[in-house]
Motif scaffolding. Sequence first.
Motif, PDB file in Angstrom:
ATOM      1  N   PRO A  99      36.822  53.097  36.693  1.00  0.00           N
ATOM      2  CA  PRO A  99      36.522  51.785  37.263  1.00  0.00           C
ATOM      3  C   PRO A  99      35.055  51.455  36.987  1.00  0.00           C
ATOM      4  O   PRO A  99      34.188  52.320  37.092  1.00  0.00           O
ATOM      5  N   ALA A 100      34.764  50.212  36.633  1.00  0.00           N
ATOM      6  CA  ALA A 100      33.388  49.826  36.331  1.00  0.00           C
ATOM      7  C   ALA A 100      32.521  49.958  37.574  1.00  0.00           C
ATOM      8  O   ALA A 100      32.871  49.428  38.633  1.00  0.00           O
ATOM      9  N   PRO A 101      31.374  50.689  37.490  1.00  0.00           N
ATOM     10  CA  PRO A 101      30.434  50.710  38.620  1.00  0.00           C
ATOM     11  C   PRO A 101      29.991  49.289  38.947  1.00  0.00           C
ATOM     12  O   PRO A 101      30.054  48.390  38.106  1.00  0.00           O
ATOM     13  N   ALA A 102      29.513  49.097  40.169  1.00  0.00           N
ATOM     14  CA  ALA A 102      29.199  47.745  40.640  1.00  0.00           C
ATOM     15  C   ALA A 102      28.252  47.008  39.711  1.00  0.00           C
ATOM     16  O   ALA A 102      28.473  45.839  39.372  1.00  0.00           O
ATOM     17  N   TRP A 103      27.155  47.684  39.271  1.00  0.00           N
ATOM     18  CA  TRP A 103      26.181  46.982  38.435  1.00  0.00           C
ATOM     19  C   TRP A 103      26.737  46.675  37.051  1.00  0.00           C
ATOM     20  O   TRP A 103      26.367  45.677  36.428  1.00  0.00           O
ATOM     21  N   GLU A 112      39.008  48.451  34.954  1.00  0.00           N
ATOM     22  CA  GLU A 112      38.819  49.657  34.160  1.00  0.00           C
ATOM     23  C   GLU A 112      37.978  49.375  32.918  1.00  0.00           C
ATOM     24  O   GLU A 112      38.047  48.305  32.316  1.00  0.00           O
ATOM     25  N   CYS A 113      37.170  50.359  32.544  1.00  0.00           N
ATOM     26  CA  CYS A 113      36.415  50.304  31.295  1.00  0.00           C
ATOM     27  C   CYS A 113      36.345  51.715  30.729  1.00  0.00           C
ATOM     28  O   CYS A 113      36.794  52.675  31.362  1.00  0.00           O
ATOM     29  N   VAL A 114      35.787  51.834  29.535  1.00  0.00           N
ATOM     30  CA  VAL A 114      35.641  53.152  28.897  1.00  0.00           C
ATOM     31  C   VAL A 114      34.197  53.598  29.046  1.00  0.00           C
ATOM     32  O   VAL A 114      33.278  52.932  28.575  1.00  0.00           O
ATOM     33  N   SER A 132      27.541  54.406  27.779  1.00  0.00           N
ATOM     34  CA  SER A 132      28.017  53.052  27.532  1.00  0.00           C
ATOM     35  C   SER A 132      29.268  52.828  28.358  1.00  0.00           C
ATOM     36  O   SER A 132      30.084  53.746  28.523  1.00  0.00           O
ATOM     37  N   TRP A 133      29.394  51.618  28.876  1.00  0.00           N
ATOM     38  CA  TRP A 133      30.619  51.204  29.568  1.00  0.00           C
ATOM     39  C   TRP A 133      31.198  50.084  28.722  1.00  0.00           C
ATOM     40  O   TRP A 133      30.598  49.010  28.590  1.00  0.00           O
ATOM     41  N   VAL A 211      28.083  47.523  28.183  1.00  0.00           N
ATOM     42  CA  VAL A 211      26.793  47.702  28.846  1.00  0.00           C
ATOM     43  C   VAL A 211      26.327  49.115  28.534  1.00  0.00           C
ATOM     44  O   VAL A 211      27.114  50.065  28.570  1.00  0.00           O
ATOM     45  N   GLY A 212      25.054  49.265  28.191  1.00  0.00           N
ATOM     46  CA  GLY A 212      24.529  50.579  27.859  1.00  0.00           C
ATOM     47  C   GLY A 212      23.319  50.940  28.693  1.00  0.00           C
ATOM     48  O   GLY A 212      22.555  50.062  29.107  1.00  0.00           O
ATOM     49  N   GLU A 213      23.156  52.235  28.949  1.00  0.00           N
ATOM     50  CA  GLU A 213      21.973  52.732  29.650  1.00  0.00           C
ATOM     51  C   GLU A 213      21.469  53.972  28.925  1.00  0.00           C
ATOM     52  O   GLU A 213      22.230  54.919  28.700  1.00  0.00           O
TER      53      GLU A 213
END
Length: 225
Positions: A99-103, A112-114, A132-133, A211-213
């Motif tokens: 599940p995608a984190p809130a941010w 859902e995301c990868v 990466s999400w 989204v990447g961190e």
Amino acid sequence: MAGTVAGMAAYLRARIDKGTLVPGNKLPPTGALMKQFNLSDNAVYRGIALLKAEGYLVSQQGKGVFVADRRKLIAGDQRIRGITQPGETIHHKSSTRVPAPAWVAAQLGEGECVNRVRTVQRGDFVLQASQSWVHVDVAAIVPEVDLPEACDPTWQAVYQDRSGNAVTVSSKTMDARITTPEDREALLLDDDFAVLVMRSIYVTGDKVIGVGEGVYAPGHPLSIS
């Protein structure tokens, strides 16, 4: 027989490219380089100036000349094409549907995301830990995102090539934080440090697809552009 500026530059350039000299290593003093390469002091200065211009070396006032970290914290086409430099390797850790984190959900949407986790290393030294999400729609075009292995060169580049839809970075933010337990584990740290964190948002058209961190190792000089 006298050496040449080109010969000195080629020797140092090759050692940096191969990872024998790594970012942060200090060059020997001018006198030692003069003796090693059989050059005058002026010739050594010219060789160092050449390697500085190419981004291989950087001066620190009062401290000396050091091997530069040529990785750029960049957005856009360069980052999408890949972030490693010669001598560095990507170690892909996992790809998991989560599940995608809130941010992340605030950008990617709920659901859902990868989640893809990796590190960038030079030898045993971890330079960067990143995640990466990725939107699940990407997996329909790039099924490799669900596999526990790296995409070549990046999932963004593969998606762009196969779909024909340009991928860009719509925003980039940089911040600093004290390492979390997850940061310490990923970067192989035994204690808390301040680390630089970069977050990027990847879009195609007006749709956010990822989204990447990236968390960068403490004390590792970075050039920001």
